[in-house]
Design a protein around this motif. Structure first.
Motif, short mmCIF file in Angstrom:
data_model
loop_
_atom_site.label_atom_id
_atom_site.label_comp_id
_atom_site.label_asym_id
_atom_site.label_seq_id
_atom_site.Cartn_x
_atom_site.Cartn_y
_atom_site.Cartn_z
N VAL A 32 0.83 -1.20 0.00
CA VAL A 32 0.00 0.00 0.00
C VAL A 32 0.87 1.25 0.00
O VAL A 32 0.54 2.27 -0.63
CB VAL A 32 -0.95 0.00 1.22
CG1 VAL A 32 -1.76 1.28 1.26
CG2 VAL A 32 -1.87 -1.21 1.15
N GLY A 33 2.01 1.18 0.69
CA GLY A 33 2.92 2.33 0.74
C GLY A 33 3.44 2.75 -0.62
O GLY A 33 3.76 3.92 -0.84
N CYS A 34 3.52 1.79 -1.56
CA CYS A 34 3.98 2.13 -2.92
C CYS A 34 3.04 3.15 -3.56
O CYS A 34 3.49 4.12 -4.17
CB CYS A 34 4.06 0.87 -3.78
SG CYS A 34 5.39 -0.26 -3.32
N PHE A 35 1.74 2.93 -3.43
CA PHE A 35 0.77 3.87 -4.01
C PHE A 35 0.79 5.20 -3.27
O PHE A 35 0.67 6.27 -3.89
CB PHE A 35 -0.64 3.27 -3.97
CG PHE A 35 -0.80 2.04 -4.81
CD1 PHE A 35 -0.85 2.13 -6.19
CD2 PHE A 35 -0.89 0.78 -4.24
CE1 PHE A 35 -0.99 1.00 -6.99
CE2 PHE A 35 -1.03 -0.36 -5.02
CZ PHE A 35 -1.08 -0.24 -6.40
N THR A 36 0.95 5.15 -1.95
CA THR A 36 1.03 6.39 -1.18
C THR A 36 2.26 7.21 -1.59
O THR A 36 2.19 8.43 -1.72
CB THR A 36 1.10 6.06 0.32
OG1 THR A 36 0.00 5.24 0.68
CG2 THR A 36 1.07 7.33 1.15
N LEU A 37 3.37 6.52 -1.79
CA LEU A 37 4.60 7.21 -2.20
C LEU A 37 4.44 7.84 -3.58
O LEU A 37 4.83 9.00 -3.80
CB LEU A 37 5.76 6.21 -2.21
CG LEU A 37 7.11 6.75 -2.69
CD1 LEU A 37 7.71 7.68 -1.64
CD2 LEU A 37 8.09 5.60 -2.98
N LEU A 38 3.88 7.07 -4.53
CA LEU A 38 3.73 7.59 -5.88
C LEU A 38 2.72 8.73 -5.95
O LEU A 38 2.83 9.58 -6.84
CB LEU A 38 3.30 6.45 -6.82
CG LEU A 38 4.34 5.36 -7.04
CD1 LEU A 38 3.76 4.20 -7.83
CD2 LEU A 38 5.58 5.91 -7.72
N ARG A 39 1.78 8.76 -5.02
CA ARG A 39 0.83 9.87 -4.96
C ARG A 39 1.41 11.09 -4.25
O ARG A 39 0.73 12.10 -4.09
CB ARG A 39 -0.44 9.43 -4.21
CG ARG A 39 -1.31 8.47 -4.98
CD ARG A 39 -2.20 9.16 -5.96
NE ARG A 39 -3.23 9.96 -5.30
CZ ARG A 39 -3.97 10.87 -5.89
NH1 ARG A 39 -3.77 11.13 -7.17
NH2 ARG A 39 -4.89 11.55 -5.23
N LYS A 40 2.69 10.97 -3.84
CA LYS A 40 3.39 12.05 -3.12
C LYS A 40 2.66 12.43 -1.83
O LYS A 40 2.52 13.61 -1.50
CB LYS A 40 3.56 13.27 -4.03
CG LYS A 40 4.43 13.01 -5.24
CD LYS A 40 4.57 14.25 -6.10
CE LYS A 40 5.56 14.02 -7.25
NZ LYS A 40 5.17 12.96 -8.16
N ARG A 41 2.21 11.41 -1.12
CA ARG A 41 1.50 11.63 0.14
C ARG A 41 2.16 10.80 1.25
O ARG A 41 1.47 10.16 2.06
CB ARG A 41 0.02 11.28 0.00
CG ARG A 41 -0.69 12.01 -1.12
CD ARG A 41 -2.19 11.86 -1.03
NE ARG A 41 -2.74 12.65 0.06
CZ ARG A 41 -4.01 12.57 0.45
NH1 ARG A 41 -4.84 11.72 -0.14
NH2 ARG A 41 -4.46 13.31 1.44
N ALA A 42 3.47 10.86 1.30
CA ALA A 42 4.21 10.03 2.25
C ALA A 42 3.88 10.40 3.70
O ALA A 42 3.82 9.54 4.57
CB ALA A 42 5.71 10.17 2.00
#
Length: 427
Positions: A32-42
């Motif tokens: 799930v963190g991969c999508f959060t990272l790519l959305r620039k919402r770390a």
């Protein structure tokens, strides 16, 4: 070695619970963190991790038990509400997202600490161990915890597989997704829900303080190894799973060492190694690439210089002393000698008693660099309408990266020119 074989035999039920639980927690949150990272919402993961604490406390107060499923439901509700609050503040005010995250994080976590303190002073004996949600205690995982976490982890992976195409498009081109009719708002809520679930499922292992690291660090490390989302998800999950097993093993061999922080420490070490040694994006690869490019530019500049010196009388094979080269172009003597010797080893130059002379291969390569330089100068003056005395520096840079395909395109666009803007012949 005895401890190694004892641990990986998984004969001890506690070892099985802790190891499998750590693997499920780490791998599912990494995906799930991969999508959060790519959305620039770390930073969202950090906000959610701190916002689940009041939910855990309220669930305990209302139920009076530490049933993991009830606590997870409470954590999920407040975690989800925190993300809704961040989106609401960002969209309905002039406050930017990072500020909204800071506000929501501090308010929710403050409320959680107040509730936790009230519980600890309530005299309820069942509250013992509730504070492990702050810093995590993976070693305390039991069968009921494992079932609850396993169900959530499986749900996360199933949702990722089912909505992979939609989430991928949301991460890389939200505008296009909206244009072709994708329910972007619904997908955002889905990703929000998955993020909250990932955080909720991991807080008992690493706690609210370190959960953001479990969500983002594996994704950041995997991003350095690939440009494909599918492979990035697999790598992040494998890195998370490895850190889970390694953290549990360290905790087993050294009982004083907590499992959760060691999981975070190991995945952080993997991330640092990825940042340094990834083949294309790592620091070492970048330094080597910069060194290679610097060497290439030096070589081509030397060959171009020798070709230009031979242009007036069309004598490109005359030996040139190094002083003549240095007088024409400001290159450090030591650097020039290194470049000349390397060109000799490559067969582009020959060493003569009078100096350095080009071979046929050297003349051909030097001629091409000069041609690219002058073509680009002509292109800038004709198509961008720059003054002829303002194009040299740009051509000095671009001449080293023009491909043969682009060279042919320039020749066609410029109608096979003969002279550059300074009336010098284009070879």
């Amino acid at each position: 070695m005895n401890e190694f074989f004892e641990f990986f035999s998984f004969a001890d039920a506690n070892v099985r619970y802790v190891t499998l639980g750590s693997v499920l927690l780490a791998s599912s949150s990494a995906v799930v963190g991969c999508f959060t990272l790519l959305r620039k919402r770390a930073l969202v993961g950090d906000a959610v991790a701190h916002a689940v604490l009041p939910g855990v406390c309220l669930a305990f107060i209302l139920s009076g038990t530490k049933n993991p499923l009830i606590l997870l439901i409470g954590a999920f509700i407040t975690g989800w509400l925190s993300l809704i609050a961040i989106d609401f503040i960002t969209s309905r005010s002039r406050i930017k997202e990072d500020t909204a995250i800071g506000l929501v994080l501090s308010v929710f976590f403050g409320v959680g600490i107040l509730l936790l303190t009230a519980i600890q002073h309530s005299g309820n004996a069942a509250q013992s161990g509730l504070d492990k949600f702050l810093f995590g205690k993976a070693a305390s995982l039991v069968g009921d915890d494992l079932i609850a976490f396993g169900v959530v982890a499986v749900l996360l992976l199933i949702a990722t597989v089912l909505f992979y195409k939609e989430l991928k498009l949301l991460c890389f081109d939200e505008t296009f997704a909206r244009t072709i009719g994708f329910p972007v708002r619904g997908l955002e809520l889905l990703l929000t829900t998955l993020t909250v679930l990932a955080v909720v499922v991991g807080i008992q292992a690493v706690g609210v303080v370190l959960m953001a690291a479990m969500l983002i660090t594996p994704a950041a490390a995997a991003r350095f190894w690939t440009d494909r989302l599918g492979l990035m998800l697999v790598l992040a999950a494998l890195m998370g799973a490895f850190s889970g097993v390694a953290g549990a093993f360290v905790s087993y061999t050294a009982p004083a060492m907590p499992t959760g922080p060691w999981i975070v420490l190991i995945i952080s070490m993997i991330a640092i190694l990825s940042f340094a040694f990834a083949p294309k994006k790592g620091w070492v690869a970048r330094l080597l690439r910069q060194r290679t490019n610097k060497t290439l530019i030096l070589e081509e500049n030397l060959l171009k210089l020798m070709y230009q010196l031979g242009e007036p009388d069309q004598d490109f094979y005359r030996p040139r002393p190094i002083k003549e080269l240095l007088a024409r172009r400001a290159i450090p003597a030591k650097t020039a000698k290194i470049g000349l010797h390397k060109l000799r080893r490559q067969g582009y130059l020959e060493r003569q008693p009078e100096g350095w002379s080009m071979t046929m291969e050297g003349v051909s390569r030097g001629r091409r660099v000069v041609r690219l330089h002058r073509l680009w100068e002509l292109y800038l003056t004709q198509y961008l309408h720059l003054a002829s005395d303002h194009v040299h520096e740009d051509a000095e840079t671009i001449e080293h990266i023009i491909t043969p395909e682009l060279e042919q395109r320039l020749m066609i666009e410029l109608n096979y020119p003969v002279l550059d803007p300074h009336s010098s012949k284009i070879p």
